[in-house]
Scaffold this active site. Structure first.
Site, short mmCIF file in Angstrom:
data_model
loop_
_atom_site.label_atom_id
_atom_site.label_comp_id
_atom_site.label_asym_id
_atom_site.label_seq_id
_atom_site.Cartn_x
_atom_site.Cartn_y
_atom_site.Cartn_z
N PHE A 140 -1.72 5.45 10.92
CA PHE A 140 -0.84 4.29 11.04
C PHE A 140 -0.47 3.82 9.64
O PHE A 140 -1.34 3.53 8.83
CB PHE A 140 -1.49 3.14 11.82
N ASP A 225 -3.84 5.40 1.83
CA ASP A 225 -3.46 4.12 2.43
C ASP A 225 -4.76 3.37 2.72
O ASP A 225 -5.45 3.65 3.70
CB ASP A 225 -2.66 4.38 3.72
N LYS A 254 -3.38 -6.21 3.80
CA LYS A 254 -4.29 -6.98 4.64
C LYS A 254 -5.20 -7.99 3.91
O LYS A 254 -4.84 -9.14 3.77
CB LYS A 254 -5.09 -6.03 5.53
C1 LIG Z 1 -1.95 -2.70 9.06
C2 LIG Z 1 -1.71 -1.41 8.38
C3 LIG Z 1 -0.47 -1.11 7.78
C4 LIG Z 1 0.74 -1.99 7.91
O1 LIG Z 1 0.56 -3.22 7.29
P1 LIG Z 1 1.62 -4.40 7.57
O2 LIG Z 1 1.17 -5.47 6.62
O3 LIG Z 1 1.48 -4.78 9.00
O4 LIG Z 1 2.97 -3.88 7.24
C5 LIG Z 1 -0.36 0.09 7.10
N1 LIG Z 1 -1.40 0.94 7.00
C6 LIG Z 1 -2.59 0.69 7.56
C7 LIG Z 1 -3.70 1.66 7.39
C8 LIG Z 1 -2.79 -0.49 8.28
O5 LIG Z 1 -3.96 -0.73 8.87
#
Ligand SMILES: *Cc1c(COP(=O)(O)O)cnc(C)c1O
Length: 399
Positions: A140, A225, A254
Protein backbone atom coordinates in the site's frame (compact mmCIF):
# COMPACT_ATOMS: atom_id res chain seq x y z
CA UNK A 1 -25.83 14.04 24.98
CA UNK A 2 -27.01 11.02 22.96
CA UNK A 3 -28.74 13.31 20.51
CA UNK A 4 -25.51 15.31 20.11
CA UNK A 5 -23.62 12.26 18.92
CA UNK A 6 -26.43 11.13 16.61
CA UNK A 7 -26.69 14.65 15.31
CA UNK A 8 -23.05 14.77 14.21
CA UNK A 9 -23.33 11.37 12.57
CA UNK A 10 -26.38 12.57 10.62
CA UNK A 11 -24.78 15.86 9.58
CA UNK A 12 -21.60 14.08 8.52
CA UNK A 13 -23.39 11.46 6.47
CA UNK A 14 -25.53 14.09 4.79
CA UNK A 15 -22.69 16.47 3.91
CA UNK A 16 -19.47 14.54 3.54
CA UNK A 17 -18.51 12.16 0.72
CA UNK A 18 -19.32 8.60 1.70
CA UNK A 19 -15.74 7.36 1.25
CA UNK A 20 -15.33 5.87 4.72
CA UNK A 21 -17.14 3.12 6.55
CA UNK A 22 -17.33 4.82 9.92
CA UNK A 23 -18.35 3.55 13.33
CA UNK A 24 -21.22 5.61 14.79
CA UNK A 25 -18.92 7.17 17.37
CA UNK A 26 -17.94 10.85 17.61
CA UNK A 27 -14.57 11.21 19.29
CA UNK A 28 -13.98 14.47 21.11
CA UNK A 29 -10.93 14.10 23.33
CA UNK A 30 -7.71 12.11 23.67
CA UNK A 31 -4.93 11.76 26.23
CA UNK A 32 -2.15 9.18 26.13
CA UNK A 33 -3.59 5.78 25.23
CA UNK A 34 -7.19 6.91 25.79
CA UNK A 35 -9.84 8.68 23.74
CA UNK A 36 -13.37 9.74 24.73
CA UNK A 37 -16.56 10.05 22.69
CA UNK A 38 -19.20 12.78 22.86
CA UNK A 39 -21.18 10.78 25.43
CA UNK A 40 -18.19 10.54 27.74
CA UNK A 41 -17.44 6.88 27.02
CA UNK A 42 -13.77 6.01 27.38
CA UNK A 43 -11.79 3.88 24.91
CA UNK A 44 -8.32 2.35 24.91
CA UNK A 45 -6.85 3.20 21.54
CA UNK A 46 -4.99 0.29 19.94
CA UNK A 47 -5.04 2.00 16.54
CA UNK A 48 -3.42 5.40 17.27
CA UNK A 49 -5.19 7.04 14.33
CA UNK A 50 -3.56 4.36 12.13
CA UNK A 51 0.00 4.49 13.51
CA UNK A 52 -0.04 8.30 13.76
CA UNK A 53 -0.15 9.07 17.48
CA UNK A 54 2.95 7.03 18.36
CA UNK A 55 3.56 9.14 21.48
CA UNK A 56 -0.09 8.85 22.49
CA UNK A 57 -2.83 11.43 22.08
CA UNK A 58 -2.05 15.08 22.77
CA UNK A 59 1.50 14.39 23.98
CA UNK A 60 2.40 17.46 26.11
CA UNK A 61 5.69 18.15 24.26
CA UNK A 62 3.93 18.01 20.88
CA UNK A 63 1.08 20.25 22.06
CA UNK A 64 3.52 22.76 23.56
CA UNK A 65 5.74 22.87 20.47
CA UNK A 66 2.79 23.38 18.11
CA UNK A 67 1.19 26.03 20.36
CA UNK A 68 4.41 28.00 20.76
CA UNK A 69 5.10 27.87 17.01
CA UNK A 70 1.54 28.90 16.20
CA UNK A 71 1.93 32.07 18.24
CA UNK A 72 5.11 32.95 16.33
CA UNK A 73 4.55 31.96 12.70
CA UNK A 74 2.00 29.61 11.12
CA UNK A 75 2.98 29.65 7.47
CA UNK A 76 5.40 31.17 5.01
CA UNK A 77 6.32 30.06 1.51
CA UNK A 78 9.27 27.84 0.76
CA UNK A 79 10.92 30.90 -0.82
CA UNK A 80 12.18 31.41 2.73
CA UNK A 81 14.01 29.44 5.38
CA UNK A 82 12.35 28.58 8.71
CA UNK A 83 13.80 27.35 11.99
CA UNK A 84 11.55 24.32 12.59
CA UNK A 85 12.12 22.95 9.07
CA UNK A 86 15.88 23.19 9.50
CA UNK A 87 15.73 21.55 12.92
CA UNK A 88 13.56 18.61 11.87
CA UNK A 89 15.60 17.98 8.72
CA UNK A 90 18.77 18.00 10.84
CA UNK A 91 17.30 15.49 13.27
CA UNK A 92 16.10 13.19 10.49
CA UNK A 93 19.41 13.13 8.62
CA UNK A 94 21.43 12.75 11.84
CA UNK A 95 19.45 9.66 12.84
CA UNK A 96 19.06 7.96 9.45
CA UNK A 97 21.07 6.94 6.37
CA UNK A 98 19.86 10.05 4.55
CA UNK A 99 21.60 13.32 3.67
CA UNK A 100 18.63 15.32 2.38
CA UNK A 101 14.92 15.67 3.19
CA UNK A 102 12.02 16.91 1.08
CA UNK A 103 8.97 17.84 3.17
CA UNK A 104 5.37 17.36 2.07
CA UNK A 105 2.08 16.68 3.84
CA UNK A 106 1.16 13.01 3.57
CA UNK A 107 2.37 9.51 2.83
CA UNK A 108 1.08 9.52 -0.72
CA UNK A 109 2.87 12.77 -1.47
CA UNK A 110 6.08 11.44 0.03
CA UNK A 111 5.85 8.39 -2.24
CA UNK A 112 5.00 10.55 -5.25
CA UNK A 113 8.14 12.54 -4.50
CA UNK A 114 10.21 9.36 -4.20
CA UNK A 115 9.01 7.98 -7.53
CA UNK A 116 9.50 11.30 -9.33
CA UNK A 117 13.03 11.45 -7.93
CA UNK A 118 13.72 7.85 -9.02
CA UNK A 119 12.64 8.59 -12.59
CA UNK A 120 14.59 11.82 -12.78
CA UNK A 121 17.73 10.25 -11.32
CA UNK A 122 17.59 7.37 -13.81
CA UNK A 123 17.11 9.76 -16.70
CA UNK A 124 20.14 11.76 -15.58
CA UNK A 125 22.20 8.57 -15.42
CA UNK A 126 21.57 8.42 -19.17
CA UNK A 127 18.85 5.81 -19.04
CA UNK A 128 15.93 7.36 -20.93
CA UNK A 129 14.08 4.05 -21.16
CA UNK A 130 14.43 3.10 -17.53
CA UNK A 131 11.29 4.23 -15.77
CA UNK A 132 9.64 1.09 -14.44
CA UNK A 133 9.26 0.61 -10.71
CA UNK A 134 8.86 -2.83 -9.20
CA UNK A 135 6.51 -2.96 -6.22
CA UNK A 136 4.99 -5.76 -4.17
CA UNK A 137 1.69 -7.58 -4.14
CA UNK A 138 -0.34 -6.55 -1.09
CA UNK A 139 1.62 -3.32 -0.83
CA UNK A 140 0.00 0.00 0.00
CA UNK A 141 1.53 3.28 -1.10
CA UNK A 142 -1.38 5.75 -1.22
CA UNK A 143 -4.41 6.92 -3.19
CA UNK A 144 -3.08 9.42 -5.72
CA UNK A 145 -2.77 8.19 -9.30
CA UNK A 146 0.92 7.27 -9.11
CA UNK A 147 0.78 5.75 -5.63
CA UNK A 148 -2.41 3.91 -6.56
CA UNK A 149 -0.60 2.39 -9.53
CA UNK A 150 2.30 1.49 -7.22
CA UNK A 151 -0.09 -0.24 -4.81
CA UNK A 152 -0.23 -3.96 -5.55
CA UNK A 153 -3.87 -4.55 -4.63
CA UNK A 154 -6.55 -4.69 -7.32
CA UNK A 155 -9.36 -3.62 -5.03
CA UNK A 156 -7.91 -0.10 -4.86
CA UNK A 157 -7.51 0.11 -8.67
CA UNK A 158 -11.10 -0.66 -9.58
CA UNK A 159 -12.83 2.19 -11.35
CA UNK A 160 -9.68 4.23 -11.93
CA UNK A 161 -8.15 2.55 -14.97
CA UNK A 162 -6.17 3.19 -17.04
CA UNK A 163 -3.56 3.41 -14.31
CA UNK A 164 -0.30 5.28 -14.67
CA UNK A 165 1.99 2.91 -16.59
CA UNK A 166 5.40 1.71 -15.46
CA UNK A 167 4.66 -0.58 -12.51
CA UNK A 168 5.16 -4.29 -12.06
CA UNK A 169 4.04 -6.24 -8.99
CA UNK A 170 5.81 -9.24 -7.54
CA UNK A 171 5.26 -11.36 -4.41
CA UNK A 172 6.79 -9.87 -1.25
CA UNK A 173 9.58 -11.82 0.45
CA UNK A 174 10.41 -13.75 -2.73
CA UNK A 175 13.90 -12.90 -3.94
CA UNK A 176 13.77 -15.07 -7.06
CA UNK A 177 10.57 -13.30 -8.16
CA UNK A 178 12.48 -10.03 -7.97
CA UNK A 179 15.43 -11.45 -9.89
CA UNK A 180 13.08 -12.49 -12.71
CA UNK A 181 11.14 -9.22 -12.76
CA UNK A 182 14.11 -6.91 -13.32
CA UNK A 183 14.38 -5.76 -16.95
CA UNK A 184 16.46 -3.12 -18.77
CA UNK A 185 13.51 -0.78 -18.15
CA UNK A 186 13.55 -1.10 -14.37
CA UNK A 187 14.73 1.97 -12.47
CA UNK A 188 13.71 1.23 -8.88
CA UNK A 189 12.27 -1.21 -6.39
CA UNK A 190 9.82 0.22 -3.86
CA UNK A 191 8.57 -1.68 -0.84
CA UNK A 192 7.46 -1.44 2.76
CA UNK A 193 10.07 -3.21 4.96
CA UNK A 194 7.05 -4.62 6.81
CA UNK A 195 3.74 -4.46 4.95
CA UNK A 196 1.07 -2.67 6.97
CA UNK A 197 -2.26 -2.44 5.11
CA UNK A 198 -1.44 -5.70 3.33
CA UNK A 199 -1.77 -7.63 6.60
CA UNK A 200 1.36 -7.00 8.70
CA UNK A 201 3.73 -9.12 6.62
CA UNK A 202 7.30 -9.36 7.88
CA UNK A 203 10.15 -10.38 5.57
CA UNK A 204 12.59 -13.18 6.30
CA UNK A 205 15.78 -12.00 8.00
CA UNK A 206 17.83 -11.94 4.78
CA UNK A 207 15.23 -10.83 2.22
CA UNK A 208 15.90 -7.09 2.32
CA UNK A 209 19.67 -7.66 2.07
CA UNK A 210 18.96 -9.78 -1.02
CA UNK A 211 16.87 -6.98 -2.50
CA UNK A 212 19.68 -4.50 -1.79
CA UNK A 213 22.18 -6.78 -3.50
CA UNK A 214 20.06 -7.12 -6.65
CA UNK A 215 19.48 -3.35 -6.73
CA UNK A 216 23.23 -2.73 -6.52
CA UNK A 217 23.97 -5.30 -9.19
CA UNK A 218 21.50 -3.78 -11.65
CA UNK A 219 22.04 -0.19 -10.48
CA UNK A 220 18.45 0.24 -9.34
CA UNK A 221 17.29 2.58 -6.62
CA UNK A 222 15.88 1.00 -3.49
CA UNK A 223 12.95 2.89 -1.98
CA UNK A 224 11.60 2.00 1.46
CA UNK A 225 8.10 3.19 2.26
CA UNK A 226 8.30 3.62 6.05
CA UNK A 227 5.14 5.72 6.23
CA UNK A 228 3.55 3.22 8.63
CA UNK A 229 6.52 1.44 10.18
CA UNK A 230 8.88 4.40 10.66
CA UNK A 231 9.15 6.68 13.71
CA UNK A 232 9.77 3.97 16.29
CA UNK A 233 6.79 1.75 15.49
CA UNK A 234 8.79 -1.48 15.08
CA UNK A 235 11.07 -1.00 18.09
CA UNK A 236 13.77 0.90 16.19
CA UNK A 237 13.53 4.46 14.91
CA UNK A 238 13.25 3.12 11.34
CA UNK A 239 12.29 -0.42 10.37
CA UNK A 240 15.23 -0.83 7.96
CA UNK A 241 17.57 -0.64 10.98
CA UNK A 242 16.46 -4.15 12.01
CA UNK A 243 17.79 -5.65 8.80
CA UNK A 244 21.23 -4.07 8.34
CA UNK A 245 20.16 -2.68 4.98
CA UNK A 246 19.99 0.93 3.83
CA UNK A 247 17.72 2.23 1.09
CA UNK A 248 18.58 5.05 -1.32
CA UNK A 249 15.26 6.75 -0.65
CA UNK A 250 12.86 6.48 2.30
CA UNK A 251 9.42 7.96 2.84
CA UNK A 252 7.80 8.96 6.13
CA UNK A 253 4.46 10.47 7.14
CA UNK A 254 1.85 9.16 9.62
CA UNK A 255 3.65 9.54 12.99
CA UNK A 256 6.17 12.13 11.77
CA UNK A 257 4.49 15.15 13.35
CA UNK A 258 2.55 13.52 16.19
CA UNK A 259 -0.85 13.92 14.52
CA UNK A 260 -0.33 17.07 12.48
CA UNK A 261 -0.18 16.45 8.73
CA UNK A 262 3.39 16.01 7.51
CA UNK A 263 5.29 13.79 5.11
CA UNK A 264 8.94 13.49 4.18
CA UNK A 265 11.03 11.94 1.43
CA UNK A 266 14.63 11.29 2.43
CA UNK A 267 17.54 10.36 0.18
CA UNK A 268 21.27 10.04 0.07
CA UNK A 269 23.27 12.94 -1.37
CA UNK A 270 23.98 11.42 -4.76
CA UNK A 271 20.34 10.64 -5.54
CA UNK A 272 19.02 13.84 -3.96
CA UNK A 273 21.18 15.89 -6.34
CA UNK A 274 18.72 15.08 -9.16
CA UNK A 275 16.15 17.40 -7.58
CA UNK A 276 17.17 20.98 -8.35
CA UNK A 277 15.29 24.29 -7.97
CA UNK A 278 11.91 23.85 -9.68
CA UNK A 279 12.02 20.02 -9.83
CA UNK A 280 9.38 19.53 -7.19
CA UNK A 281 7.46 21.62 -4.65
CA UNK A 282 4.69 21.77 -2.08
CA UNK A 283 2.93 24.88 -0.75
CA UNK A 284 2.34 23.49 2.72
CA UNK A 285 5.34 21.14 2.74
CA UNK A 286 7.51 21.83 5.77
CA UNK A 287 4.84 23.95 7.43
CA UNK A 288 6.36 25.52 10.57
CA UNK A 289 3.68 24.24 12.98
CA UNK A 290 3.87 20.66 11.68
CA UNK A 291 7.68 20.84 11.69
CA UNK A 292 7.78 22.12 15.29
CA UNK A 293 5.56 19.20 16.28
CA UNK A 294 7.87 16.87 14.33
CA UNK A 295 10.90 18.18 16.22
CA UNK A 296 9.12 17.38 19.50
CA UNK A 297 8.31 13.86 18.24
CA UNK A 298 11.87 13.17 17.09
CA UNK A 299 13.33 14.49 20.34
CA UNK A 300 10.99 12.30 22.38
CA UNK A 301 11.93 9.26 20.29
CA UNK A 302 15.71 9.72 20.26
CA UNK A 303 16.02 10.86 23.88
CA UNK A 304 15.15 7.37 24.99
CA UNK A 305 12.45 5.46 26.84
CA UNK A 306 9.69 5.38 24.21
CA UNK A 307 11.31 3.04 21.68
CA UNK A 308 12.59 0.78 24.48
CA UNK A 309 9.03 0.61 25.82
CA UNK A 310 7.81 -0.24 22.32
CA UNK A 311 10.22 -3.17 22.22
CA UNK A 312 9.40 -4.60 25.67
CA UNK A 313 5.66 -4.05 25.32
CA UNK A 314 5.76 -5.44 21.79
CA UNK A 315 7.41 -8.61 23.02
CA UNK A 316 4.94 -8.91 25.89
CA UNK A 317 1.89 -8.27 23.69
CA UNK A 318 3.07 -10.75 21.07
CA UNK A 319 3.67 -13.39 23.73
CA UNK A 320 0.17 -12.95 25.14
CA UNK A 321 -1.44 -12.97 21.68
CA UNK A 322 0.45 -16.18 20.83
CA UNK A 323 -0.85 -17.74 24.05
CA UNK A 324 -4.35 -16.85 22.84
CA UNK A 325 -3.57 -18.54 19.53
CA UNK A 326 -2.61 -21.72 21.42
CA UNK A 327 -5.89 -21.53 23.29
CA UNK A 328 -8.05 -20.89 20.20
CA UNK A 329 -6.25 -22.64 17.30
CA UNK A 330 -9.49 -22.98 15.35
CA UNK A 331 -10.05 -19.22 15.39
CA UNK A 332 -6.52 -17.79 15.22
CA UNK A 333 -4.26 -18.77 12.35
CA UNK A 334 -1.13 -16.71 13.02
CA UNK A 335 0.26 -13.85 15.09
CA UNK A 336 3.04 -11.78 13.51
CA UNK A 337 4.71 -8.40 13.66
CA UNK A 338 7.56 -6.40 15.11
CA UNK A 339 7.54 -3.98 18.01
CA UNK A 340 4.04 -2.54 18.21
CA UNK A 341 2.75 -3.32 14.74
CA UNK A 342 1.12 -6.68 15.25
CA UNK A 343 -1.26 -8.65 13.07
CA UNK A 344 -3.44 -11.53 14.17
CA UNK A 345 -4.69 -13.52 11.22
CA UNK A 346 -8.01 -15.23 11.92
CA UNK A 347 -9.45 -18.21 10.11
CA UNK A 348 -12.66 -16.22 9.48
CA UNK A 349 -13.93 -12.65 9.26
CA UNK A 350 -12.53 -10.36 11.94
CA UNK A 351 -14.74 -7.34 11.47
CA UNK A 352 -17.24 -8.46 14.10
CA UNK A 353 -14.36 -8.75 16.60
CA UNK A 354 -13.43 -5.12 15.90
CA UNK A 355 -17.06 -4.09 16.51
CA UNK A 356 -17.32 -6.04 19.75
CA UNK A 357 -14.08 -4.54 21.02
CA UNK A 358 -15.35 -1.06 20.20
CA UNK A 359 -18.61 -1.68 22.08
CA UNK A 360 -16.55 -2.78 25.06
CA UNK A 361 -14.21 0.20 24.85
CA UNK A 362 -11.14 -0.85 22.86
CA UNK A 363 -10.29 0.46 19.39
CA UNK A 364 -8.53 -2.03 17.11
CA UNK A 365 -8.62 -2.45 13.33
CA UNK A 366 -8.83 -5.17 10.75
CA UNK A 367 -7.12 -5.37 7.34
CA UNK A 368 -8.11 -7.61 4.43
CA UNK A 369 -11.20 -8.59 6.52
CA UNK A 370 -9.37 -11.38 8.36
CA UNK A 371 -6.33 -9.81 9.97
CA UNK A 372 -6.77 -7.98 13.25
CA UNK A 373 -4.17 -5.23 13.46
CA UNK A 374 -2.85 -3.72 16.69
CA UNK A 375 -1.06 -0.36 16.52
CA UNK A 376 -1.17 1.03 20.07
CA UNK A 377 0.76 4.15 21.06
CA UNK A 378 4.39 3.25 21.81
CA UNK A 379 3.87 4.47 25.40
CA UNK A 380 1.34 1.71 26.15
CA UNK A 381 1.52 0.03 29.57
CA UNK A 382 1.27 -3.64 30.45
CA UNK A 383 -2.06 -3.22 32.22
CA UNK A 384 -3.66 -1.82 29.01
CA UNK A 385 -2.37 -4.79 27.04
CA UNK A 386 -3.79 -7.11 29.74
CA UNK A 387 -7.19 -5.41 29.37
CA UNK A 388 -7.09 -5.94 25.60
CA UNK A 389 -6.08 -9.61 25.94
CA UNK A 390 -8.87 -10.29 28.45
CA UNK A 391 -11.41 -8.74 26.12
CA UNK A 392 -10.20 -10.73 23.10
CA UNK A 393 -10.21 -13.91 25.17
CA UNK A 394 -13.86 -13.35 26.14
CA UNK A 395 -14.84 -12.59 22.56
CA UNK A 396 -13.06 -15.66 21.15
CA UNK A 397 -14.50 -17.90 23.88
CA UNK A 398 -18.01 -16.98 22.69
CA UNK A 399 -17.30 -17.49 18.98
C1 LIG B 1 -0.87 5.19 5.13
C2 LIG B 1 0.18 4.79 4.16
C3 LIG B 1 0.43 5.53 3.00
C4 LIG B 1 -0.42 6.70 2.57
O1 LIG B 1 -0.34 7.77 3.45
P1 LIG B 1 -1.40 8.97 3.33
O2 LIG B 1 -0.90 9.96 4.34
O3 LIG B 1 -2.74 8.42 3.65
O4 LIG B 1 -1.31 9.49 1.94
C5 LIG B 1 1.48 5.14 2.19
N1 LIG B 1 2.24 4.07 2.51
C6 LIG B 1 2.02 3.33 3.60
C7 LIG B 1 2.91 2.18 3.90
C8 LIG B 1 0.97 3.65 4.47
O5 LIG B 1 0.72 2.90 5.54
Amino acid sequence: MISTMKNYVTITDRNIFQTYTRYPVVLVKGKGVKVWDAEGKEYLDFLSGIAVCNLGHCHPAVVRAAQEQMKKLIHVSNFFYTEPQAELAGLLTRHSFADRVFFCNSGAEANESAMKLARKYSLEQGNANRFEIITMQYSFHGRTFATLAATGQNKFHKGYEPLLPGFRYIPFNDISALRKAITPRTCAVMLEPIQGEGGVNCPDRTYLAGVRELCDKHRLLLIFDEVQVGMGRTGKLFAYQHYGVQPDIMTLAKALAGGLPAGAMLANKQVAASFTPGSHASTFGGNPVAMAAGVAVMNALVQGGVIENCRTMGTYFMQRLRALQKKFPAVIKEVRGKGLIIGMELTGDGRDVVKKCLEQGIIISCTLDRILRFLPPLIIKQKDIDTCIEMLENIFAKR
